[in-house]
Design a protein around this motif. Sequence first.
Motif, mmCIF file in Angstrom:
data_model
loop_
_atom_site.group_PDB
_atom_site.id
_atom_site.type_symbol
_atom_site.label_atom_id
_atom_site.label_comp_id
_atom_site.label_asym_id
_atom_site.label_seq_id
_atom_site.Cartn_x
_atom_site.Cartn_y
_atom_site.Cartn_z
ATOM 1 N N THR A 172 0.829 -1.213 0.000
ATOM 2 C CA THR A 172 0.000 0.000 0.000
ATOM 3 C C THR A 172 0.860 1.259 0.000
ATOM 4 O OG1 THR A 172 -1.664 -1.231 1.206
ATOM 5 C CG2 THR A 172 -1.927 1.132 1.174
ATOM 6 N N LEU A 173 1.923 1.247 0.807
ATOM 7 C CA LEU A 173 2.784 2.434 0.865
ATOM 8 C C LEU A 173 3.421 2.704 -0.495
ATOM 9 C CD1 LEU A 173 4.591 2.092 4.326
ATOM 10 C CD2 LEU A 173 2.593 3.448 3.742
ATOM 11 N N ALA A 176 0.747 3.908 -2.909
ATOM 12 C CA ALA A 176 0.344 5.291 -2.599
ATOM 13 C C ALA A 176 1.393 6.261 -3.131
ATOM 14 C CB ALA A 176 0.172 5.450 -1.096
ATOM 15 N N SER A 179 1.268 6.399 -6.932
ATOM 16 C CA SER A 179 0.113 7.149 -7.447
ATOM 17 C C SER A 179 0.328 8.657 -7.296
ATOM 18 C CB SER A 179 -1.167 6.705 -6.735
ATOM 19 O OG SER A 179 -1.211 7.226 -5.432
ATOM 20 N N LEU A 180 1.209 9.042 -6.377
ATOM 21 C CA LEU A 180 1.497 10.478 -6.200
ATOM 22 C C LEU A 180 2.607 10.954 -7.137
ATOM 23 C CD1 LEU A 180 1.264 10.548 -2.321
ATOM 24 C CD2 LEU A 180 -0.266 11.738 -3.881
ATOM 25 N N ASN A 195 10.982 3.647 6.685
ATOM 26 C CA ASN A 195 10.095 2.843 7.522
ATOM 27 C C ASN A 195 10.723 1.520 7.939
ATOM 28 O OD1 ASN A 195 7.533 4.330 7.879
ATOM 29 N ND2 ASN A 195 7.706 4.444 5.666
ATOM 30 N N MET B 92 -3.023 10.671 -11.139
ATOM 31 C CA MET B 92 -4.273 10.291 -10.482
ATOM 32 C C MET B 92 -4.064 10.260 -8.977
ATOM 33 S SD MET B 92 -5.842 7.425 -12.926
ATOM 34 C CE MET B 92 -5.966 7.746 -14.672
ATOM 35 N N MET B 94 -5.156 8.800 -5.359
ATOM 36 C CA MET B 94 -5.822 7.564 -4.936
ATOM 37 C C MET B 94 -5.885 7.478 -3.415
ATOM 38 S SD MET B 94 -5.146 3.834 -6.474
ATOM 39 C CE MET B 94 -5.968 2.380 -5.874
ATOM 40 N N PHE B 96 -6.695 4.627 -0.509
ATOM 41 C CA PHE B 96 -6.766 3.167 -0.422
ATOM 42 C C PHE B 96 -7.663 2.702 0.725
ATOM 43 C CE2 PHE B 96 -2.984 4.313 -2.607
ATOM 44 C CZ PHE B 96 -2.752 3.319 -3.529
ATOM 45 N N SER B 100 -2.901 4.357 4.364
ATOM 46 C CA SER B 100 -1.724 4.417 3.491
ATOM 47 C C SER B 100 -0.853 5.632 3.759
ATOM 48 C CB SER B 100 -2.185 4.432 2.036
ATOM 49 O OG SER B 100 -2.953 5.590 1.808
ATOM 50 N N LEU B 101 -1.055 6.291 4.893
ATOM 51 C CA LEU B 101 -0.185 7.443 5.182
ATOM 52 C C LEU B 101 1.231 6.942 5.429
ATOM 53 C CD1 LEU B 101 -2.188 9.860 7.478
ATOM 54 C CD2 LEU B 101 -2.073 9.755 5.002
ATOM 55 N N PHE B 102 2.207 7.703 4.987
ATOM 56 C CA PHE B 102 3.595 7.316 5.217
ATOM 57 C C PHE B 102 3.885 7.529 6.703
ATOM 58 C CE2 PHE B 102 3.678 9.213 0.783
ATOM 59 C CZ PHE B 102 3.372 8.002 0.197
ATOM 60 N N MET B 105 6.161 10.336 8.218
ATOM 61 C CA MET B 105 5.916 11.735 7.866
ATOM 62 C C MET B 105 4.697 12.248 8.622
ATOM 63 S SD MET B 105 6.283 11.805 3.769
ATOM 64 C CE MET B 105 7.644 11.056 2.896
ATOM 65 N N PHE B 113 4.140 15.568 -0.038
ATOM 66 C CA PHE B 113 4.983 14.603 -0.754
ATOM 67 C C PHE B 113 4.801 14.679 -2.282
ATOM 68 C CE2 PHE B 113 5.753 10.351 -2.526
ATOM 69 C CZ PHE B 113 7.055 10.156 -2.143
ATOM 70 N N GLY B 114 3.547 14.612 -2.725
ATOM 71 C CA GLY B 114 3.271 14.637 -4.168
ATOM 72 C C GLY B 114 3.693 15.952 -4.802
ATOM 73 N N GLN B 116 6.115 17.871 -3.718
ATOM 74 C CA GLN B 116 7.578 17.877 -3.737
ATOM 75 C C GLN B 116 8.077 17.174 -4.999
ATOM 76 O OE1 GLN B 116 8.789 16.176 -0.088
ATOM 77 N NE2 GLN B 116 10.554 17.516 0.140
ATOM 78 N N ARG B 161 -4.103 14.421 0.652
ATOM 79 C CA ARG B 161 -2.867 14.130 -0.071
ATOM 80 C C ARG B 161 -3.162 13.830 -1.554
ATOM 81 N NH1 ARG B 161 0.431 8.932 1.874
ATOM 82 N NH2 ARG B 161 -1.338 7.905 0.905
ATOM 83 N N ALA B 162 -4.239 13.066 -1.768
ATOM 84 C CA ALA B 162 -4.591 12.708 -3.148
ATOM 85 C C ALA B 162 -5.054 13.933 -3.926
ATOM 86 C CB ALA B 162 -5.673 11.638 -3.141
ATOM 87 N N ILE B 165 -2.389 17.190 -5.292
ATOM 88 C CA ILE B 165 -1.644 17.210 -6.563
ATOM 89 C C ILE B 165 -2.542 17.617 -7.735
ATOM 90 C CG2 ILE B 165 0.096 15.525 -5.819
ATOM 91 C CD1 ILE B 165 -1.514 13.398 -7.413
#
Lengths: 283, 358
Positions: A172-173, A176, A179-180, A195, B92, B94, B96, B100-102, B105, B113-114, B116, B161-162, B165
């Motif tokens: 998932t990470l 994600a 996708s960014l 991580n 795109m 997304m 989930f 799905s957060l890092f 961070m 993040f996106g 950057q 976050r999605a 961007i």
Amino acid sequence: MTGQRARFRRRQTILRRVVVTVVLVFFFVPFYGMLDFTTKNLATGGRSLQTWKTLLDFGEIGSTYPDLKSGFIASVLLAILTPAIMLMLLVPTMTWVRLRLPGLSRTLEFICLLPLTVPAIVLVVGLTPIYAWVTYFFGGATVWLCFAYVILVLPYAYRALDTGLRAIDVRTLAEAARSLGAGWGTVMWRIILPNLRTAVLSASFLAVALTLGEFTIANLFSRTNLQVAMFLVGKSDAQISVAVAFLALVFAFVVLFAMSFVGSGKAGTSVFARLRRTKKETA
Amino acid sequence: MSEPTTTTTPAKTGQGVAVRLTDLRRTYSGVNALDGMSLDMAPGEFVALLGPSGCGKTTALRCLAGLEDPDSGTITVGGKDVTAIPTSKRDMGMVFQAYSLFPHMTARENVEFGLQLRRQKSDQRRRRAEEMLELVGLTQHIDKYAHQMSGGQQQRVALARALAIEPQVLLLDEPLSALDAKVRVQLRDEIRRIQLDVGTTTLFVTHDQEEALAIADRVGVMRAGQLQQIAAPEQLYSSPVNDFVADFVGVTNRLAGTASGGSASVLGGSVALLPGSAGPGPVVVLVRPEHVTVAREESGNGSVISASFLGAHGRVIAESDTGEQVTVQVSSAAVGEFAPGARVRLVATGEPALAVAG
């Protein structure tokens, strides 16, 4: 009831102290023995710091015991190169297998754990023809033992990294991040590795410890690392050899302690992160 | 392959782009996850894909995201074929199902993040991240890590976050399924509000029909890798094209009847049949619980099995004299009238229904 609980707690405290004391004795008696031996004046009896003076005279020690100097430098380089190569090899491979080829995870585990079942002497026999090529391409420097050491540390590093990868949702990470707009390099460097910090440090920790203490392979390949150098020096001057062994233990202890100190805590709570935050708050 | 029944795409005019999936096929170890699926989305439209587990809805979304490669078929976004373009270049956003957060961070860093990666300047990034977190109502949690936030807050940050961007398409892969009921409804409404605000074309995958019907412009029902029907929620509910859609969306009574001339006799009454219904002759008519009335009557045509209070309304389950089980929706105040065993009269109100072969 309260009295019983207090008695139980007292007993627990005593037991804890006994265990800690036994462990400390177990570790410190050899240290005491080493210190005792290296401060003995073997000729006249009594105490002398001559061995330590010789050892700490850095200008002199290199020329008196050239093997020690080259062995120490080689071991330090090996302790840097081995974990670096191991991480470069293992982290992307294990991540990729987890993400894209989960069917291969058993095979990878088998391959990584295999060196555990192979005695060092057999490993050397197997590696000899390969090292003929390594020598041909890179030369005969001790530092190239790093390739053999990477194989040696694979089982321990695999276990540490596997535990780390299991603790996070890699798929998932990674998805994600992708996708960014992140490429695979960014995913590995900026998402997966941070991580896996604790796992990476554990794996490196084990690799450094194993590398600093390795003797058999280096000796059988006729290379001089710190352990082999100590062995060679020991033939002519046992006190210097034991003093070096003492310093090597202290050195390994300091390196490992520093590594564990830097890597302790959860994500975002490392020493550096805490320092950064304190700075921000002060500002 | 059967063509899905579609209604006219609503004309949306937001910042979104049109999305077209054409004849997508994807097979996993001999199983067709997608079996010639096609879908058109208008710019700014919110489409929900609904279906049981394994129907291919998530595979369709992942193909659109670029996380899966279809075996065949094409995907176009804003008129451009993106089938072979990698995920990182598809632009795109997304969210989930899994959080799905890092983890290393903060909320702000996650949102940045996106940006950057798109080489935005630091002050622009900070401003944008603050805007986005304000949009999802998390300004006060801006410097928190994932482990310091609740599941709902984490999904909000993931949404911010999605959206940060400014994606061409927003993809939501069951983002609410890990949340508790109350947070789920709250966040569901927030997603819709934000989507209407930003106007991004959105594909939402869920197995929860209430969720899909509540927020989507159109809902597509999938089965075995094919889109069975895609329509506005009310149309999907009132005019299902087959018994699968009727059964999957809402509760349906399957009542035996006889069809003739565009209507069928059911429970002693007459029900108009929807286009595409089976007949003439013996059929099974799919009647919604709210399209049946129930009243206490000793000489009635059924008896009560159970009655339950469901808050806003009640539900009576009765057995007709012909042995069919009938579920009826009643007002919550009326639930007390129907004790188990009581004789009742069941009547179909005559709302149009679908009939399938008996």
